[in-house]
Write a protein that holds these residues in place. Structure first.
Motif, PDB file in Angstrom:
ATOM      1  N   VAL A   5     -11.943  -3.420  -0.943  1.00  0.00           N
ATOM      2  CA  VAL A   5     -11.407  -2.188  -0.366  1.00  0.00           C
ATOM      3  C   VAL A   5     -11.507  -1.114  -1.442  1.00  0.00           C
ATOM      4  CG1 VAL A   5      -9.422  -1.093   0.700  1.00  0.00           C
ATOM      5  CG2 VAL A   5      -9.817  -3.530   1.003  1.00  0.00           C
ATOM      6  N   VAL A   6     -12.245  -0.092  -1.180  1.00  0.00           N
ATOM      7  CA  VAL A   6     -12.469   0.902  -2.227  1.00  0.00           C
ATOM      8  C   VAL A   6     -12.186   2.302  -1.742  1.00  0.00           C
ATOM      9  CG1 VAL A   6     -14.226  -0.477  -3.369  1.00  0.00           C
ATOM     10  CG2 VAL A   6     -14.877   1.144  -1.607  1.00  0.00           C
ATOM     11  N   GLU A   7     -12.161   3.248  -2.682  1.00  0.00           N
ATOM     12  CA  GLU A   7     -11.787   4.602  -2.303  1.00  0.00           C
ATOM     13  C   GLU A   7     -12.926   5.420  -1.725  1.00  0.00           C
ATOM     14  OE1 GLU A   7      -9.444   6.758  -5.034  1.00  0.00           O
ATOM     15  OE2 GLU A   7      -9.167   8.382  -3.619  1.00  0.00           O
ATOM     16  N   ILE A  80     -13.903   6.100   2.407  1.00  0.00           N
ATOM     17  CA  ILE A  80     -12.944   6.837   3.233  1.00  0.00           C
ATOM     18  C   ILE A  80     -13.280   8.324   3.181  1.00  0.00           C
ATOM     19  CG2 ILE A  80     -11.049   5.185   2.991  1.00  0.00           C
ATOM     20  CD1 ILE A  80      -9.973   7.794   1.160  1.00  0.00           C
ATOM     21  N   ALA A 105       1.880  19.220   1.562  1.00  0.00           N
ATOM     22  CA  ALA A 105       1.828  18.559   0.262  1.00  0.00           C
ATOM     23  C   ALA A 105       0.870  17.392   0.304  1.00  0.00           C
ATOM     24  CB  ALA A 105       3.226  18.051  -0.104  1.00  0.00           C
ATOM     25  N   GLY A 106       0.278  17.099  -0.837  1.00  0.00           N
ATOM     26  CA  GLY A 106      -0.507  15.877  -0.985  1.00  0.00           C
ATOM     27  C   GLY A 106      -1.964  16.061  -0.647  1.00  0.00           C
ATOM     28  N   GLN A 107      -2.538  14.957  -0.199  1.00  0.00           N
ATOM     29  CA  GLN A 107      -3.971  14.882   0.028  1.00  0.00           C
ATOM     30  C   GLN A 107      -4.482  15.978   0.974  1.00  0.00           C
ATOM     31  OE1 GLN A 107      -5.489  10.726  -0.402  1.00  0.00           O
ATOM     32  NE2 GLN A 107      -5.840  11.071   1.765  1.00  0.00           N
ATOM     33  N   SER A 112      -6.279  14.152  -4.773  1.00  0.00           N
ATOM     34  CA  SER A 112      -6.342  12.705  -4.644  1.00  0.00           C
ATOM     35  C   SER A 112      -5.387  12.144  -5.679  1.00  0.00           C
ATOM     36  CB  SER A 112      -7.767  12.210  -4.915  1.00  0.00           C
ATOM     37  OG  SER A 112      -7.791  10.806  -4.849  1.00  0.00           O
ATOM     38  N   GLY A 113      -4.673  11.096  -5.328  1.00  0.00           N
ATOM     39  CA  GLY A 113      -3.822  10.458  -6.333  1.00  0.00           C
ATOM     40  C   GLY A 113      -2.364  10.394  -5.926  1.00  0.00           C
ATOM     41  N   TYR A 114      -1.706   9.343  -6.447  1.00  0.00           N
ATOM     42  CA  TYR A 114      -0.286   9.121  -6.132  1.00  0.00           C
ATOM     43  C   TYR A 114       0.580  10.224  -6.741  1.00  0.00           C
ATOM     44  CZ  TYR A 114      -2.140   4.339  -5.607  1.00  0.00           C
ATOM     45  OH  TYR A 114      -2.877   3.241  -5.266  1.00  0.00           O
ATOM     46  N   GLU A 115       0.331  10.491  -8.036  1.00  0.00           N
ATOM     47  CA  GLU A 115       1.198  11.457  -8.731  1.00  0.00           C
ATOM     48  C   GLU A 115       1.003  12.853  -8.170  1.00  0.00           C
ATOM     49  OE1 GLU A 115      -0.928   9.423 -10.174  1.00  0.00           O
ATOM     50  OE2 GLU A 115       0.301   7.994 -11.311  1.00  0.00           O
ATOM     51  N   ALA A 117       0.206  13.620  -5.136  1.00  0.00           N
ATOM     52  CA  ALA A 117       0.895  13.703  -3.841  1.00  0.00           C
ATOM     53  C   ALA A 117       2.405  13.804  -4.064  1.00  0.00           C
ATOM     54  CB  ALA A 117       0.555  12.475  -2.998  1.00  0.00           C
ATOM     55  N   ARG A 164      -7.806  16.186  -9.144  1.00  0.00           N
ATOM     56  CA  ARG A 164      -6.899  15.330  -9.908  1.00  0.00           C
ATOM     57  C   ARG A 164      -6.332  16.153 -11.044  1.00  0.00           C
ATOM     58  NH1 ARG A 164      -6.672   9.176  -9.398  1.00  0.00           N
ATOM     59  NH2 ARG A 164      -4.578   9.986  -9.262  1.00  0.00           N
TER      60      ARG A 164
HETATM   61  C1  LIG Z   1      -8.302   2.356  -1.305  1.00  0.00           C
HETATM   62  C2  LIG Z   1      -7.606   3.453  -2.043  1.00  0.00           C
HETATM   63  C3  LIG Z   1      -7.253   3.273  -3.368  1.00  0.00           C
HETATM   64  C4  LIG Z   1      -6.599   4.278  -4.077  1.00  0.00           C
HETATM   65  N1  LIG Z   1      -6.260   4.052  -5.370  1.00  0.00           N
HETATM   66  C5  LIG Z   1      -5.558   4.969  -6.039  1.00  0.00           C
HETATM   67  C6  LIG Z   1      -5.121   4.714  -7.371  1.00  0.00           C
HETATM   68  O1  LIG Z   1      -5.368   3.667  -7.937  1.00  0.00           O
HETATM   69  N2  LIG Z   1      -4.413   5.667  -8.018  1.00  0.00           N
HETATM   70  C7  LIG Z   1      -4.088   6.853  -7.410  1.00  0.00           C
HETATM   71  O2  LIG Z   1      -3.406   7.664  -8.041  1.00  0.00           O
HETATM   72  N3  LIG Z   1      -4.488   7.128  -6.159  1.00  0.00           N
HETATM   73  C8  LIG Z   1      -5.209   6.224  -5.444  1.00  0.00           C
HETATM   74  N4  LIG Z   1      -5.618   6.503  -4.172  1.00  0.00           N
HETATM   75  C9  LIG Z   1      -5.333   7.815  -3.587  1.00  0.00           C
HETATM   76  C10 LIG Z   1      -3.897   7.916  -3.096  1.00  0.00           C
HETATM   77  O3  LIG Z   1      -3.542   6.747  -2.393  1.00  0.00           O
HETATM   78  C11 LIG Z   1      -3.748   9.108  -2.131  1.00  0.00           C
HETATM   79  O4  LIG Z   1      -4.339  10.274  -2.686  1.00  0.00           O
HETATM   80  C12 LIG Z   1      -2.280   9.400  -1.859  1.00  0.00           C
HETATM   81  O5  LIG Z   1      -1.636   8.248  -1.401  1.00  0.00           O
HETATM   82  C13 LIG Z   1      -2.154  10.518  -0.830  1.00  0.00           C
HETATM   83  O6  LIG Z   1      -0.793  10.662  -0.482  1.00  0.00           O
HETATM   84  P1  LIG Z   1      -0.383  11.564   0.735  1.00  0.00           P
HETATM   85  O7  LIG Z   1       1.108  11.430   0.874  1.00  0.00           O
HETATM   86  O8  LIG Z   1      -0.947  12.927   0.564  1.00  0.00           O
HETATM   87  O9  LIG Z   1      -1.147  10.946   1.993  1.00  0.00           O
HETATM   88  P2  LIG Z   1      -0.980   9.534   2.656  1.00  0.00           P
HETATM   89  O10 LIG Z   1      -0.497   8.518   1.676  1.00  0.00           O
HETATM   90  O11 LIG Z   1      -2.238   9.286   3.405  1.00  0.00           O
HETATM   91  O12 LIG Z   1       0.243   9.778   3.677  1.00  0.00           O
HETATM   92  C14 LIG Z   1       0.056  10.454   4.883  1.00  0.00           C
HETATM   93  C15 LIG Z   1       0.986   9.816   5.894  1.00  0.00           C
HETATM   94  O13 LIG Z   1       1.003  10.584   7.092  1.00  0.00           O
HETATM   95  C16 LIG Z   1       0.948   9.723   8.180  1.00  0.00           C
HETATM   96  N5  LIG Z   1       0.398  10.495   9.309  1.00  0.00           N
HETATM   97  C17 LIG Z   1      -0.869  10.927   9.507  1.00  0.00           C
HETATM   98  N6  LIG Z   1      -0.958  11.587  10.646  1.00  0.00           N
HETATM   99  C18 LIG Z   1       0.274  11.592  11.210  1.00  0.00           C
HETATM  100  C19 LIG Z   1       0.812  12.164  12.385  1.00  0.00           C
HETATM  101  N7  LIG Z   1       0.078  12.838  13.242  1.00  0.00           N
HETATM  102  N8  LIG Z   1       2.112  11.962  12.618  1.00  0.00           N
HETATM  103  C20 LIG Z   1       2.905  11.287  11.757  1.00  0.00           C
HETATM  104  N9  LIG Z   1       2.434  10.749  10.615  1.00  0.00           N
HETATM  105  C21 LIG Z   1       1.133  10.898  10.359  1.00  0.00           C
HETATM  106  C22 LIG Z   1       0.042   8.593   7.727  1.00  0.00           C
HETATM  107  O14 LIG Z   1       0.263   7.444   8.510  1.00  0.00           O
HETATM  108  C23 LIG Z   1       0.496   8.413   6.276  1.00  0.00           C
HETATM  109  O15 LIG Z   1       1.586   7.534   6.177  1.00  0.00           O
HETATM  110  C24 LIG Z   1      -6.283   5.503  -3.430  1.00  0.00           C
HETATM  111  C25 LIG Z   1      -6.629   5.694  -2.083  1.00  0.00           C
HETATM  112  C26 LIG Z   1      -7.295   4.688  -1.398  1.00  0.00           C
HETATM  113  C27 LIG Z   1      -7.639   4.895   0.052  1.00  0.00           C
END
Ligand SMILES: Cc1cc2nc3c(=O)[nH]c(=O)nc-3n(C[C@H](O)[C@H](O)[C@H](O)COP(=O)(O)OP(=O)(O)OC[C@H]3O[C@@H](n4cnc5c(N)ncnc54)[C@H](O)[C@@H]3O)c2cc1C
Length: 362
Positions: A5-7, A80, A105-107, A112-115, A117, A164
């Motif tokens: 599973v990759v990004e 993705i 906020a976030g992606q 991209s990234g946990y911190e 977001a 990032r």
């Molecule tokens: C395979 C993979 C590996 C990764 N590895 C890393 C890593 O090692 N380090 C790192 O820092 N980052 C990593 N990332 C990136 C990181 O996970 C994301 O950038 C981050 O989680 C984005 O957070 P977010 O809250 O913006 O979005 P998300 O985490 O995508 O949260 C969005 C939320 O909104 C919900 N949603 C969407 N549409 C609706 C709707 N209409 N109604 C209600 N809810 C909805 C979704 O279900 C989801 O829960 C990785 C990503 C992937 C895919």
């Protein structure tokens, strides 16, 4: 076994193997780590081998890795994709300019990234709550926090690829130290109601002690008869017959404020003492960074009205006019950070904002 599973194919900071082969074609090898996924599983994650190539190609590629000739793929790698809004359409509070009361906020803002977001999430969340209460938004500056750097980059420059937050993006790294996070953010946290009274009182108490300590070390001299003198002699400093201010001694290499603390009659947390020691040792550099940051703050006081019409301002460069009209910066400081807006454009803009005869559309 392989779980892939990759990004994705493209992000600059986590490129796929096909991307690495093309972008770093001068390299003879790319490192791959085989990471067991759990003590309870017999699957292995092939770190550094992310890909979006078709499954039959993945099968063939995997078998070329020494040790993986007989591996079985349990989960194929995939790419993705995600949509993002245009972050230049956001206010520094992370409220969209287009829909009042909607905070993003976030992606979705192009990161991209946990911190990344999480950092935006807290700001957007705080500001949504402040908005409901009819209060002023919390805006973190580039010299307040790395979160401020990220938000300012996103809303001023936009981003063409997943953003990032790297330390190199901050120009005031000397101010954004981890030891002084409490000094930078406690007051703001308290004002928005997130820092408990007890924690805030503790912070203020620590800062009071720090100020007292500054007073002591700025006035007290170490003479050769002083018990503290031995600390200096041990470090090879002997030339202080005239006496030396403690603060001056601390500016010297290998001399630490912590060594003097037991002699100064002040009970202080080591973390705060270290904070003061850093402030003393790097005082000149820190002062320079603060001066630069303050210059920008002045530009931040130059507000640009939301309905400002750049087409009515003569002598702007074509690119500058286009970018300004699209991004609609809120301040001259923000305008000056937009790529394509040059210093001459800023001068023209300042004149248009000050000169009442200008069409200024204000
Ligand atoms: C395979 C993979 C590996 C990764 N590895 C890393 C890593 O090692 N380090 C790192 O820092 N980052 C990593 N990332 C990136 C990181 O996970 C994301 O950038 C981050 O989680 C984005 O957070 P977010 O809250 O913006 O979005 P998300 O985490 O995508 O949260 C969005 C939320 O909104 C919900 N949603 C969407 N549409 C609706 C709707 N209409 N109604 C209600 N809810 C909805 C979704 O279900 C989801 O829960 C990785 C990503 C992937 C895919």
């Amino acid at each position: 076994m392989y779980s892939g599973v990759v990004e994705g194919v493209g992000p600059r900071y986590c490129p796929s193997i096909e991307d690495k082969v093309v972008r770093f074609s001068d390299k003879e090898r790319h490192q791959i780590f085989l990471e067991p996924q759990s003590v309870h599983l017999d699957t292995t994650y092939v770190q550094g081998f992310s890909t979006s190539l078709p499954r039959d190609v993945q099968e063939k590629m995997l078998k070329t890795i020494a040790g993986c000739e007989n591996a079985i793929i349990t989960e194929y790698a995939y790419a993705i994709e995600y949509d993002a809004i245009e972050p230049t359409q956001l206010h520094p509070s992370l409220e969209t300019r287009l829909i009042k009361g909607l905070f993003c906020a976030g992606q979705i803002n192009g990161t991209s990234g946990y911190e990344e977001a999480a950092g935006q999430g807290i700001v957007a969340g705080i500001n949504a709550a402040l908005y409901v209460e009819g209060r002023e938004p919390l805006i973190l500056g580039r010299d307040d926090a790395y979160i401020g750097v990220m938000i300012d980059d996103l809303i001023s420059k936009g981003t063409l690829e997943p953003y990032r937050l790297l330390t190199s993006r901050a120009e005031y790294r000397l101010l954004l130290r981890h030891d002084n996070a409490d000094v930078r953010l406690s007051q703001k946290g308290y004002d928005v109601g997130l820092l408990r009274q007890e924690r805030y009182d503790q912070f203020q108490h620590e800062q009071d002690l720090k100020n007292k300590l500054i007073e002591i070390i700025s006035t007290k001299r170490i003479t050769s008869k002083d018990p503290m003198a031995q600390l200096l002699i041990d470090k090879g400093y002997t030339n202080f017959q005239e006496g030396i201010l403690i603060i001056e001694a601390i500016r010297r290499p290998h001399i630490s404020l912590l060594d003097f603390l037991p002699f100064l009659g002040i009970e202080m947390n080591e973390r705060v003492a270290m904070q003061l020691e850093i402030e003393i040792k790097y005082e000149g550099y820190i002062a320079k960074a603060k001066k630069e940051a303050n210059k920008v703050k002045v530009l931040e006081t130059w507000k640009i009205p939301a309905e400002f019409n750049y087409d009515l301002v003569p002598h702007l460069s074509i690119e500058g006019r286009q970018k300004l009209s699209t991004i609609k910066p809120l301040t001259i400081a923000q305008a000056s950070k937009i790529s394509g807006v040059n210093p001459a454009d800023i001068q023209v803009l300042l004149m248009a904002l000050t000169n009442k005869k200008q069409p200024s559309a204000v």
